[in-house]
Design a protein around this motif. Structure first.
Motif, mmCIF file in Angstrom:
data_model
loop_
_atom_site.group_PDB
_atom_site.id
_atom_site.type_symbol
_atom_site.label_atom_id
_atom_site.label_comp_id
_atom_site.label_asym_id
_atom_site.label_seq_id
_atom_site.Cartn_x
_atom_site.Cartn_y
_atom_site.Cartn_z
ATOM 1 N N SER A 70 0.835 -1.194 0.000
ATOM 2 C CA SER A 70 0.000 0.000 0.000
ATOM 3 C C SER A 70 0.871 1.246 0.000
ATOM 4 N N PRO A 78 -6.157 1.057 4.144
ATOM 5 C CA PRO A 78 -7.507 0.495 3.911
ATOM 6 C C PRO A 78 -7.997 -0.433 5.028
ATOM 7 N N TRP A 189 -11.304 4.417 2.390
ATOM 8 C CA TRP A 189 -11.010 4.215 0.962
ATOM 9 C C TRP A 189 -10.870 5.566 0.260
ATOM 10 N N TYR A 190 -9.660 5.854 -0.203
ATOM 11 C CA TYR A 190 -9.347 7.135 -0.856
ATOM 12 C C TYR A 190 -9.659 8.332 0.050
ATOM 13 N N VAL A 288 -15.647 -2.161 -1.124
ATOM 14 C CA VAL A 288 -15.928 -0.839 -0.540
ATOM 15 C C VAL A 288 -17.388 -0.424 -0.694
ATOM 16 N N TYR A 306 -10.170 -3.417 2.995
ATOM 17 C CA TYR A 306 -11.154 -2.865 2.058
ATOM 18 C C TYR A 306 -10.554 -2.880 0.648
ATOM 19 N N HIS A 307 -11.420 -3.082 -0.348
ATOM 20 C CA HIS A 307 -10.930 -3.021 -1.730
ATOM 21 C C HIS A 307 -12.082 -2.785 -2.698
#
Length: 400
Positions: A70, A78, A189-190, A288, A306-307
């Motif tokens: 990551s 995440p 996430w982001y 996500v 998370y993905h």
């Protein structure tokens, strides 16, 4: 092993494998730390950083240890908040105090209240050490122990995160400030890293208010904040029956060759729990856009992340032995442009000779079979009943 034992001697409450089950090893210099803890029933997730010069996460996966890759610098990792019992940075070269302490505040977010941050360094720069001391004091981390290991010449410091919010109110300087109430600690996430302190959960409906049961009790313990306790128990029994009666015996899979498993659409960790007595580990991937069940998975002593399956997964090619996808494709039908993109990503992360078990609606599985055959995967088993089906496939050595 000496290093692991010296940490436990410094802070006896650590109790590897009982009190401490979930560990994040960040910026790992090798996989020996996680390997030593495996014998003690500790699940160590090694986080390979994208700017590392050596692919240490790849080495860890090759050896059969949990690892992900990551970026670590601007966005949150995440993971949900407060899920790791301990975080370890061995022979650490990360400048935690830079950028307003943003990186350490991210560690604080994902560390369980009362959890331990273990930092080992070979050569301390005095200025860096002073800046780190100021930062850890400002976020109310208590330094429990500090000593130099005579054999390895490594200096070890063990910090503990507070268990309640009272201590934050006593700070003379309110810097870093407490995060605003609408700043969701589990959003990962982001989401950019923040330079604020998340308050510690206080209500019984929130995860993280109590330390989990000792392992292996925590696998079958469902605290009050987990809704639908009966549903969770039923889910666990459901997957145990499927794994024992179908996957382990009826698929023709050579389980002696399987070590790294991924559940591509995990819900409550029931599939992974069914393998808890076997010499495998399962990466539980929570999409996500699905309900956020990852805190439940961690609370049970299982590892996950998370993905978004419309993107590539943070791992190296050919790093998993078995992929499990339960109604993943039907869920993503309206999100990802083409199922072929997900299959190609599966082909990337699965080893030659590796297996995939895909459960879904028959009208989803039929075109999938065609895509898998085009990649020269071998269809080992198919079964369908009442518009639901399952296929078991094996990746071959073929390359275009």
């Amino acid at each position: 092993m000496h290093y692991i034992e010296s940490i436990e001697e410094m802070v006896p409450d650590i109790e590897w494998g009982k009190n401490i089950r979930m560990v994040l090893d960040i910026g790992c210099t090798d996989s020996s730390f996680g390997a030593s803890l495996l014998d003690k029933d500790v699940l160590t997730l090694m986080l390979g950083l994208k700017d590392d010069l050596v692919d240490l996460a790849q080495v860890a996966l090759e050896r059969g240890f949990p690892a992900v890759v990551s970026p670590f610098g601007t966005r949150r990792l995440p993971f949900p908040s407060g899920v790791f019992d301990s975080i370890h940075c061995g022979e650490c070269r990360i400048l935690w105090h830079s950028n307003g302490g943003k990186l350490l505040l991210e560690m604080n977010r994902i560390l369980r209240p009362g959890g331990y941050f273990i930092l080992s360094t070979k050569h301390d720069n005095i200025e860096d050490e002073e800046a780190m001391s100021t930062l850890t004091a400002s976020i109310c981390w208590n330094i429990l122990a500090h000593k130099a290991d005579e054999i390895s010449e490594v200096g070890i410091k063990i910090y503990q995160k507070p268990e309640s919010n009272d201590i934050y109110e006593l700070r003379r300087k309110k810097n870093p400030p407490l995060c605003k109430e609408d700043e969701k600690p589990d959003a990962a996430w982001y989401i950019p890293m923040k330079t604020c302190l998340h308050t510690i959960p206080a209500s019984i409906e929130q995860h993280g208010t109590e330390w989990p049961e000792e392992w292996p009790k925590r696998l079958e313990t469902f605290p009050d904040w987990m809704n639908n306790r009966e549903k969770l128990i039923a889910d666990t029994e459901h997957w145990k029956a499927i794994v024992d009666k179908s996957y382990l015996t009826g698929m023709g899979i050579e389980w002696s060759n399987v070590r790294n498993i991924m559940d591509m659409k995990a819900i409550n960790g029931g599939f992974a729990a069914a393998f808890s007595q076997r010499k495998v580990w399962v990466m539980n991937v929570v999409p996500v856009h699905a309900p956020d069940t990852l805190p439940i998975i961690f609370e049970r002593g299982l590892v996950g992340i998370y993905h978004d399956w419309c993107e590539s997964f943070g791992t190296y090619p050919r790093s998993y032995d078995l992929l499990h996808a339960d109604h993943l494709f039907s869920r993503l039908k309206n999100r990802c442009k083409q199922p072929v993109a997900i299959v190609i990503e599966m082909d990337r992360i699965l080893r030659p000779g590796g297996w995939a078990i895909i459960r879904d609606k028959v009208d989803i599985l039929d075109p999938l079979e065609g895509i898998l055959r085009s990649l020269h995967w071998e269809i080992r088993m198919t079964f369908a009943q009442d518009k639901e089906g399952i296929i078991c496939v094996q990746k071959t050595m073929w390359r275009p």
